[in-house]
Design a protein around this motif. Structure first.
Motif, PDB file in Angstrom:
ATOM      1  N   THR A 168      42.799  41.815  43.894  1.00  0.00           N
ATOM      2  CA  THR A 168      41.870  41.960  42.783  1.00  0.00           C
ATOM      3  C   THR A 168      42.027  40.773  41.832  1.00  0.00           C
ATOM      4  OG1 THR A 168      43.480  43.298  41.579  1.00  0.00           O
ATOM      5  CG2 THR A 168      41.861  44.476  42.889  1.00  0.00           C
ATOM      6  N   ALA A 169      40.952  40.453  41.140  1.00  0.00           N
ATOM      7  CA  ALA A 169      40.979  39.342  40.190  1.00  0.00           C
ATOM      8  C   ALA A 169      41.792  39.734  38.961  1.00  0.00           C
ATOM      9  CB  ALA A 169      39.558  38.966  39.774  1.00  0.00           C
ATOM     10  N   ARG A 170      42.424  38.771  38.372  1.00  0.00           N
ATOM     11  CA  ARG A 170      43.149  38.983  37.113  1.00  0.00           C
ATOM     12  C   ARG A 170      42.124  39.278  36.026  1.00  0.00           C
ATOM     13  NH1 ARG A 170      48.201  37.156  34.685  1.00  0.00           N
ATOM     14  NH2 ARG A 170      47.881  36.704  32.468  1.00  0.00           N
ATOM     15  N   ASP A 171      42.376  40.301  35.274  1.00  0.00           N
ATOM     16  CA  ASP A 171      41.489  40.679  34.187  1.00  0.00           C
ATOM     17  C   ASP A 171      41.840  39.819  32.971  1.00  0.00           C
ATOM     18  OD1 ASP A 171      39.454  42.149  33.088  1.00  0.00           O
ATOM     19  OD2 ASP A 171      40.747  43.817  32.485  1.00  0.00           O
ATOM     20  N   ALA A 172      40.986  38.855  32.671  1.00  0.00           N
ATOM     21  CA  ALA A 172      41.300  37.926  31.588  1.00  0.00           C
ATOM     22  C   ALA A 172      40.038  37.439  30.907  1.00  0.00           C
ATOM     23  CB  ALA A 172      42.075  36.733  32.144  1.00  0.00           C
ATOM     24  N   ASP A 173      40.205  37.010  29.689  1.00  0.00           N
ATOM     25  CA  ASP A 173      39.125  36.379  28.939  1.00  0.00           C
ATOM     26  C   ASP A 173      38.990  34.955  29.478  1.00  0.00           C
ATOM     27  OD1 ASP A 173      37.486  35.088  27.135  1.00  0.00           O
ATOM     28  OD2 ASP A 173      38.721  35.544  25.373  1.00  0.00           O
ATOM     29  N   HIS A 209      41.541  36.851  45.555  1.00  0.00           N
ATOM     30  CA  HIS A 209      40.217  37.408  45.240  1.00  0.00           C
ATOM     31  C   HIS A 209      39.104  36.396  45.429  1.00  0.00           C
ATOM     32  CE1 HIS A 209      38.926  35.679  41.347  1.00  0.00           C
ATOM     33  NE2 HIS A 209      40.201  35.373  41.270  1.00  0.00           N
ATOM     34  N   ASP A 242      50.008  41.246  43.056  1.00  0.00           N
ATOM     35  CA  ASP A 242      49.139  42.190  43.755  1.00  0.00           C
ATOM     36  C   ASP A 242      49.567  42.297  45.219  1.00  0.00           C
ATOM     37  OD1 ASP A 242      46.931  43.226  45.357  1.00  0.00           O
ATOM     38  OD2 ASP A 242      45.624  42.892  43.656  1.00  0.00           O
ATOM     39  N   SER A 285      49.333  36.526  39.397  1.00  0.00           N
ATOM     40  CA  SER A 285      48.635  37.804  39.548  1.00  0.00           C
ATOM     41  C   SER A 285      48.373  38.112  41.023  1.00  0.00           C
ATOM     42  CB  SER A 285      47.325  37.767  38.760  1.00  0.00           C
ATOM     43  OG  SER A 285      46.618  38.958  38.908  1.00  0.00           O
TER      44      SER A 285
END
Length: 142
Positions: free
Chosen positions: A117-122, A91, A23, A19
């Motif tokens: 940006t941070a990876r959008d993850a659970d 990030h 980015d 990620s």
């Protein structure tokens, strides 16, 4: 051509690394990645994977145009050689943008600094940290 630099340890590659590099690549036309040498990693445990192998794995990733090992003594040597338009920090990397900008200016290196940006993850569904991967391996295999 807009040259972008990303840098890191990249020990035990995981989706967070990918990620970050995607980015970084999206911010220019050419992505150079500087892989930290084990001997220079002082802010966290030393990498498990050897330097040359980490560089080889990063070089094989689609977003990466070129990957090299960092300089043994001076972080800025490869930066000067690459002459990037932008350095993209992860990030969660420990670098401070203002401090880094000052150090670059002192060396006559003119480039932008950006933060990925941070990876959008659970958080429970993905392992986005080498430390967490190692902990999980130890839980299951040690």
């Amino acid at each position: 051509m807009r040259r972008v630099v990303a840098q890191g340890t990249f020990d035990l590659l995981h989706p967070g690394h990918l990620s970050y590099l995607q980015d970084a690549r999206s911010r220019g036309d050419h992505l150079d990645v500087i892989v930290a040498r084990s001997e220079n990693v002082t802010h966290k445990p030393k990498p498990v994977v050897p330097d040359h192998q980490r560089r080889e794995m990063v070089a094989a990733l689609d977003p990466v145009d070129d990957a090299r090992l960092g300089h043994t003594e001076d972080f800025f040597v490869p930066i000067r050689e690459i002459d990037p338009d932008v350095i993209v920090l992860g990030h969660d990397q420990h670098h401070d943008e203002e401090t880094l900008a000052g150090m670059l200016a002192e060396r006559g290196i003119d480039c932008e600094i950006a933060r990925a940006t941070a990876r959008d993850a659970d958080p429970g569904a993905e392992l986005l940290s080498t430390g967490r991967i190692i902990d999980r391996v130890c839980e299951h295999r040690c």
